[in-house]
Design an enzyme around this catalytic site. Structure first.
Site, mmCIF file in Angstrom:
data_model
loop_
_atom_site.group_PDB
_atom_site.id
_atom_site.type_symbol
_atom_site.label_atom_id
_atom_site.label_comp_id
_atom_site.label_asym_id
_atom_site.label_seq_id
_atom_site.Cartn_x
_atom_site.Cartn_y
_atom_site.Cartn_z
ATOM 1 N N TYR A 193 27.543 7.075 27.995
ATOM 2 C CA TYR A 193 26.959 7.324 29.353
ATOM 3 C C TYR A 193 28.138 7.841 30.277
ATOM 4 C CZ TYR A 193 24.589 6.783 33.838
ATOM 5 O OH TYR A 193 23.884 6.544 35.138
ATOM 6 N N LYS A 252 28.796 11.273 31.989
ATOM 7 C CA LYS A 252 28.835 11.344 33.598
ATOM 8 C C LYS A 252 30.197 11.815 33.992
ATOM 9 C CE LYS A 252 24.641 9.868 34.772
ATOM 10 N NZ LYS A 252 24.154 10.874 35.175
HETATM 11 P P1 NAI Z 1 15.143 6.650 36.609
HETATM 12 O O1 NAI Z 1 14.993 6.262 35.134
HETATM 13 O O2 NAI Z 1 14.193 5.945 37.473
HETATM 14 O O3 NAI Z 1 14.790 8.216 36.538
HETATM 15 C C1 NAI Z 1 15.366 9.083 35.902
HETATM 16 C C2 NAI Z 1 14.324 10.165 35.395
HETATM 17 O O4 NAI Z 1 14.654 11.093 34.731
HETATM 18 C C3 NAI Z 1 13.195 9.427 34.885
HETATM 19 O O5 NAI Z 1 12.160 9.701 35.528
HETATM 20 C C4 NAI Z 1 13.123 10.046 33.620
HETATM 21 O O6 NAI Z 1 11.699 10.236 32.979
HETATM 22 C C5 NAI Z 1 13.643 11.305 33.655
HETATM 23 N N1 NAI Z 1 14.139 12.012 32.509
HETATM 24 C C6 NAI Z 1 14.889 11.367 31.482
HETATM 25 N N2 NAI Z 1 15.131 12.297 30.571
HETATM 26 C C7 NAI Z 1 14.776 13.430 30.960
HETATM 27 C C8 NAI Z 1 14.824 14.690 30.223
HETATM 28 N N3 NAI Z 1 15.302 14.878 28.773
HETATM 29 N N4 NAI Z 1 14.133 15.731 30.783
HETATM 30 C C9 NAI Z 1 13.615 15.632 32.009
HETATM 31 N N5 NAI Z 1 13.423 14.202 32.868
HETATM 32 C C10 NAI Z 1 14.056 13.059 32.115
HETATM 33 O O7 NAI Z 1 16.590 6.408 36.890
HETATM 34 P P2 NAI Z 1 17.549 6.571 38.398
HETATM 35 O O8 NAI Z 1 18.322 5.542 38.493
HETATM 36 O O9 NAI Z 1 16.754 7.045 39.349
HETATM 37 O O10 NAI Z 1 18.653 7.675 37.792
HETATM 38 C C11 NAI Z 1 18.560 8.948 38.360
HETATM 39 C C12 NAI Z 1 19.902 9.584 37.865
HETATM 40 O O11 NAI Z 1 21.039 8.982 38.660
HETATM 41 C C13 NAI Z 1 20.433 9.440 36.459
HETATM 42 O O12 NAI Z 1 21.017 10.740 36.173
HETATM 43 C C14 NAI Z 1 21.327 8.390 36.408
HETATM 44 O O13 NAI Z 1 21.972 8.448 35.328
HETATM 45 C C15 NAI Z 1 21.944 8.478 37.711
HETATM 46 N N6 NAI Z 1 22.481 7.234 38.103
HETATM 47 C C16 NAI Z 1 21.720 6.160 38.766
HETATM 48 C C17 NAI Z 1 22.354 5.038 39.132
HETATM 49 C C18 NAI Z 1 21.653 4.013 39.881
HETATM 50 O O14 NAI Z 1 22.326 2.969 40.271
HETATM 51 N N7 NAI Z 1 20.192 4.044 39.729
HETATM 52 C C19 NAI Z 1 23.956 4.837 39.152
HETATM 53 C C20 NAI Z 1 24.516 6.037 38.638
HETATM 54 C C21 NAI Z 1 23.861 7.235 38.169
#
Ligand code: NAI
Length: 431
Positions: A163, A167
């Site tokens: 990851y 990133k």
């Molecule tokens: P989340 O799991 O709630 O949202 C991610 C969304 O991406 C989900 O709805 C999932 O269904 C969708 N998804 C996954 N694989 C997919 C694909 N191949 N094609 C289309 N959609 C897909 O997670 P969150 O926390 O909202 O994360 C959003 C972004 O922020 C991610 O890239 C995560 O790595 C990044 N991030 C989040 C952090 C946090 O503290 N929540 C910290 C650092 C980065």
């Protein structure tokens, strides 16, 4: 001040079926954008798929009077996602690459599948969607890209090698897109969010997750996506109501001519001193800095009237001086008390064809082709024919006999040569 509106703009938010992405999609729609709500609808580990996540957010937006359409493709198929925007709304202006999954394991246990899947969703996904939108951006001379990086990449994170690597890749992607897009009014930035979501449930306790609402990150993304925002190629952080910028800095460092590993060790403090460290806007700027340092060193060397050994001279002895130079690196300690400079004048038997200097006075000790540096005098000067020097160095010609026969002429401190040959014999080193 006027509010930041997106009327007439088309925004794609990937992974908008939940967590952070949902809040972005809802907010963009509230501000007049037509939104493509992309979500594969699978698990946090990248398994399964469904239409329900994207559909739910589209319903929410529409219920509030906004305009949105669902797309259920995985982000690695960016063309299909961009096609949804073009087919339904005729254009695309903003891409928020947000979709993400986790495959957290210690490096020892990461499988190739875990590695590839993370790269595919985060890095390839952002590439694929941006790539498909790029021709539209170029044509309309407008576009905004926001890539979702992570502190896990920026600072490292135990159990997240795959990851973290993906990133950090997104930051490199954004920086380079920013440089390529700038003249077309296409700007790309990265964000480092911290928010409570299903992804962070695995690494944060539940009460903390509650304090870090995704909605706190949303205003930063909306601002970066707006046409009035002139930021390009930068990294911003948001979480729990705090917002900031993250930049990399490079130490002033130290230029060292013909450095050895020992020079690096001895100058480590200066090399790594972050006082006066500088931020660079592009890799090109860093290269320019390196090239300017290298040419300064070259100029300095030329002014000092010497070239590194074994580079340009075609006299036979040159190779032996190169060996001497290598031997010196390993045996610098043995000769540190001699504080002498030996000048070797190499002839073809009659006239001079090359000069080499062995400097055991100035640190770092070195052997170089050319005369003794300005301001210094040789302690000892040897004049010898090229072939005889080879014979002497390989032990085929005895130095005393050569001296007696007039093949080796010595000026200055003759005892120094004896000291050097004793050290060389003891250590079997070429000195
Ligand atoms: P989340 O799991 O709630 O949202 C991610 C969304 O991406 C989900 O709805 C999932 O269904 C969708 N998804 C996954 N694989 C997919 C694909 N191949 N094609 C289309 N959609 C897909 O997670 P969150 O926390 O909202 O994360 C959003 C972004 O922020 C991610 O890239 C995560 O790595 C990044 N991030 C989040 C952090 C946090 O503290 N929540 C910290 C650092 C980065």
């Amino acid at each position: 001040m006027s509010s930041l509106r997106f009327d007439g703009r088309v925004v794609i938010v990937t992974g908008a079926g939940g967590g952070l992405g949902r809040t972005y999609a809802v907010e963009f729609a509230k501000r007049g954008a037509k939104v493509v709500v992309n979500d594969l609808g699978g698990t946090a580990h990248g398994t399964s798929s469904s239409t329900s996540m994207a559909d739910k957010v589209v319903q929410e937006i529409r219920a509030a009077g906004g305009t949105a359409i669902a797309n259920y493709d995985s982000v690695e198929f960016g063309e299909k996602i961009v096609k949804t925007a073009i087919d339904n709304y005729g254009r695309v202006d903003v891409i928020v690459n947000n979709a993400g999954i986790l495959r957290d394991k210690s490096f020892m246990n990461v499988t190739e599948e875990d590695w590839d899947l993370i790269m595919k969703v985060h890095l390839k996904g952002a590439y694929s969607v941006t790539k498909a939108a790029w021709p539209y951006f170029r044509k309309q001379q407008y576009g905004r890209v926001i890539n979702t990086s992570s502190n896990s990449g920026m600072y490292g994170s135990f159990g997240q090698t795959n990851y973290a690597a993906a990133k950090m890749g997104l930051i490199g992607l954004s920086h380079s897109l920013a440089l390529e897009g700038a003249k077309y009014n296409i700007f790309a930035n990265s964000i480092l969010p911290t928010a409570g979501s299903r992804l962070t449930l695995t690494v944060m306790p539940e009460e903390i997750v509650d304090m870090l609402k995704p909605e706190y990150v949303t205003p930063l993304v909306v601002f970066l996506a707006h046409e009035s925002c002139q930021e390009n190629g930068n990294v911003f952080e948001a979480g729990g109501g705090w917002y900031g910028q993250v930049q990399s800095y490079r130490s002033v460092g130290k230029a060292i001519a013909n450095a050895t590993a020992e020079n690096i060790r001895d100058q480590w403090k200066a090399i790594t001193d972050m006082k006066g460290a500088k931020h660079f806007e592009s890799g090109k700027e860093v290269s320019a800095d390196i090239i300017s340092c290298a040419s300064e060193l070259k100029e300095q060397a030329e002014q000092e009237g010497h070239k590194p050994t074994g580079t340009t001279s075609n006299v036979k002895s040159a190779a032996l001086f190169k060996e001497m130079s290598d031997g010196l690196k390993d045996n610098a300690n043995l000769v540190k008390n001699l504080k002498a400079i030996v000048l070797y004048i190499i002839t073809d038997g009659k006239k001079e064809i090359a000069r080499f200097t062995l400097d055991l006075k100035n640190q770092p000790f070195c052997v170089y082709e050319g005369d003794v540096k300005k301001g210094e005098k040789p302690t000892t000067t040897l004049t010898v024919a090229d072939d005889d020097f080879v014979q002497l160095s390989t032990g085929k010609l005895n130095p005393q006999k050569a001296f007696m026969a007039g093949k080796l002429k010595v000026k200055g401190n003759i005892m120094l040569l004896q000291k050097l040959s004793v050290i060389a014999d003891k250590k079997k080193a070429k000195l």
